[in-house]
Each structure stands twice: as C-alpha cells, then as structure tokens.
Enzyme design. Sequence first.
Site, PDB file in Angstrom:
ATOM      1  N   CYS A  80     -41.264 -43.906 -10.772  1.00 25.97           N
ATOM      2  CA  CYS A  80     -42.199 -43.248 -10.199  1.00 25.97           C
ATOM      3  C   CYS A  80     -43.004 -42.403 -10.586  1.00 25.97           C
ATOM      4  CB  CYS A  80     -41.143 -42.207  -9.194  1.00 25.97           C
ATOM      5  SG  CYS A  80     -40.063 -41.080 -10.212  1.00 25.97           S
ATOM      6  N   ARG A 115     -44.051 -41.948 -25.761  1.00 22.84           N
ATOM      7  CA  ARG A 115     -43.849 -43.416 -25.581  1.00 22.84           C
ATOM      8  C   ARG A 115     -42.415 -43.666 -25.161  1.00 22.84           C
ATOM      9  NH1 ARG A 115     -46.703 -45.632 -29.699  1.00 22.84           N
ATOM     10  NH2 ARG A 115     -44.943 -45.884 -31.142  1.00 22.84           N
ATOM     11  N   SER A 116     -41.764 -42.627 -24.277  1.00 25.63           N
ATOM     12  CA  SER A 116     -40.372 -42.665 -23.898  1.00 25.63           C
ATOM     13  C   SER A 116     -40.681 -44.228 -23.088  1.00 25.63           C
ATOM     14  CB  SER A 116     -39.940 -41.612 -22.985  1.00 25.63           C
ATOM     15  OG  SER A 116     -40.716 -41.654 -21.853  1.00 25.63           O
ATOM     16  N   ASP A 138     -46.819 -41.653 -30.278  1.00 25.68           N
ATOM     17  CA  ASP A 138     -45.620 -40.735 -30.428  1.00 25.68           C
ATOM     18  C   ASP A 138     -45.472 -40.468 -32.052  1.00 25.68           C
ATOM     19  OD1 ASP A 138     -44.250 -42.899 -31.893  1.00 25.68           O
ATOM     20  OD2 ASP A 138     -42.758 -43.197 -30.225  1.00 25.68           O
TER      21      ASP A 138
END
Lengths: 210, 210
Positions: A80, A115-116, A138
Amino acid sequence: MLESRFVANEAILAANVDSDVDGIIVYYPIFNNRQDQYLQQLVDVSKDVEGLSHRYIFNMYQNIRFLDPETKRQKCILPCTPLAIIKILEYLKVYNTILPYGNRLFGHTICVVNRSEVVGRPLAALLANDGACVYSVDVTGIQKFTRGEGIKKRRHEVHDLEGKTLKDVVPLCDVVISGVPGDKYKFDTSLLREGAVCLNFSSEKVRSCP
Amino acid sequence: MLESRFVANEAILAANVDSDVDGIIVYYPIFNNRQDQYLQQLVDVSKDVEGLSHRYIFNMYQNIRFLDPETKRQKCILPCTPLAIIKILEYLKVYNTILPYGNRLFGHTICVVNRSEVVGRPLAALLANDGACVYSVDVTGIQKFTRGEGIKKRRHEVHDLEGKTLKDVVPLCDVVISGVPGDKYKFDTSLLREGAVCLNFSSEKVRSCP
C-alpha cells in the site's frame, strides 16, 4: 489477551476457506519476529488484499503485473505505501501519459532514501520497472535500480554504486522520496535540483540542513 | 516584377486602414536587408497576425501576456515557430498542468542550440518565462535564461556562462531543442540524458556524432 495472538494462525486458515470472507487484513506486528512473516504467507493469495504473499512480492520485483498474463483480468496487488506514493506521482503528472503504460517514468531520475523491505526496496523496484533511473539509498550505501539504456530490459536490475554518496546522486534527481525513521536524520536540501518533486513518507518531519 | 517590392510599403499602409482586412501576413524577405524590419513595424498591431511588431516582441521578452493586462481579452501574438515548439512540448506533457499557468515548465532544464532573433532567442525567453532553466547555445557561447531560484522573478534574466560548452550543459537537460542551419553541424548525442526529449527545427536532419 496476550495469548490471543496464538489464535491468529487458526483464524487465517479458517478465513481462507470461509466463502463469506472476500479479503483478509492482518494487523502486524503480532509476534514481532519471523513468525509474522510465516503468518503473512498463510493468507490465501485470492484473499490477500495487502499484497504480502510471496507470489505478489515476487511478481512485483519481476515486473509481472497480472496473475493471469494472458487474459489480464487479475492485477497483482501492490504493497500500500509504495502504491500510494506512485498514485501521488501520477497525480503530480510525473508519470507521463504520452508514454506507453509501463514506461511512463522514462526520463525521470528518482532518489529513494530508505531501503526497507516494506517500503523503500519495493518502491525503488516499482519506479525502476516503470522506466525511471532510481538511486536507492540507505546507511550501507547507494544502489542503482534501472531497466538499462533505452529501458530495453523488461525488468529492473540493481547495481551497487561503490563510494557514491547523496552528494553525487541527489543533484541528478528530479524526484526525491525520503522515509527515514527517527527524528535525528537530516537531509541536505542544498543538494536538491531546482523544481525537484520532494515526498516524505516518514512519520517524522524531514529535518533539513544546512 | 522586380519593382513590385517597392509597392509593399503602400500596400501595408492601405491594408492597415482597410476595414475589410482583418490580418496581414507579409512574405519575407522582400529587400532582404534592414528595410524588411522597417516594413515589419509598418503593420498595425491590431492586424499583425505574425507577432513581428515591436510591441509584441517587447511584451514577449518582458513576459507580458496580454495587450490588456486588466481585462485579459487580447492575448499577445507569439512568433509562429517558437509557439509551435511550445505546442509540441505541451502535447508531450513536458508542460505540467498541475502547476499554475505561466510556471508549467518549472523543474525542467532545456537546451536550445540556436540563438537567432527569429527563433532561438525568443524561444529561450518564452521557455524561461514559463519557469524552465534554459541554456541558450550558439557559436559565441552559452547563456542561461532563468527566472532565478524558486522562479521568484516575474520574468527571465540572462547570464553569460563563461567557458562552458555543450559538454557541461547537455547532460543536465531533460529537453534539447536544436535548429542549426547548414548540413555541417554535428551534435554529440552521447551527451544526452537518458529519456531526454529531443526536437529539431532545422530543415536539415541532425547529424550526430560520435
């Protein structure tokens, strides 16, 4: 109440086969460890409205947009927050509708600071699959996500940019998306290109320096 | 036939006061010298459909868009080739309609290789007045046309970029417009940014190198 989390497993399996249930949303964290990823994969793909099933995630990275590529009736579900950011970029007309669907970010250079696995990496992949040149940043360094020269490749590839920093890549970008958790991070806004589109999806306000 | 050009003067003056004439187009060159510019200024502004009157040209450079700024009923006439290029950029959605009218090129960096009084310079001015950062290039060097940081100025300003070449500016540009007369000129396409919009208004095809 503490023990109710152990019923999640059974509840998901029951919902999977309950014809009155169309979609399943699970509020994480439940165990707040790897067991949560196990629960995510329990949800049947046909009822996964969050796009957390491995099949959806795999298809997203592979730039496979339909569960049924032949008939193209079932769009793959996207996570989402990355999708919301894409909707914002569409609204802002960064997506250029003169270009064919799937290539509408061609010509854009985008920096994603985060950059999760939940937001930053899928977002960088989605943007690159849509034709952008993406710098994914990151604490460990910078990676470039791109479909190559003339976006000839059908899905993005990733390359490490050894020794590069924000100072090298931000001035190239016409879109900068940040989502750094915590209130300590500062972004050097003097690096921004004139007129760059800037989005922040962190719950903290961006602290800018100098 | 040769002498007929000397009647142009009288013909324009007569058309200016002829209520059956709505607009005047003069096919130049007639004398092919400064006298042609004299003829251009003879045409009454109210019948000038080519935008060659000094008043229109002055308003264009000054970013004054209406003859009647209060009531905004009479749009200033713009020169046809620069306007055609703007229409192409609008069609290609380089103009971003999410931005207010008059600022819709903000965030774009545009190179115009040609600085003639007929096309290149007015085009650079129009694009900069619409919010772009424009590099105007000719054999004498490069000038930057811009409304300044955050497009705060209401019209563009021009600065010489001493010692800069195409190698310095083209890689920054997401739009490159060329119009170099003659078939000898070569443009180094290796300088182009991925996905840059490229237009050529020269009657010659662009010869690219390497």
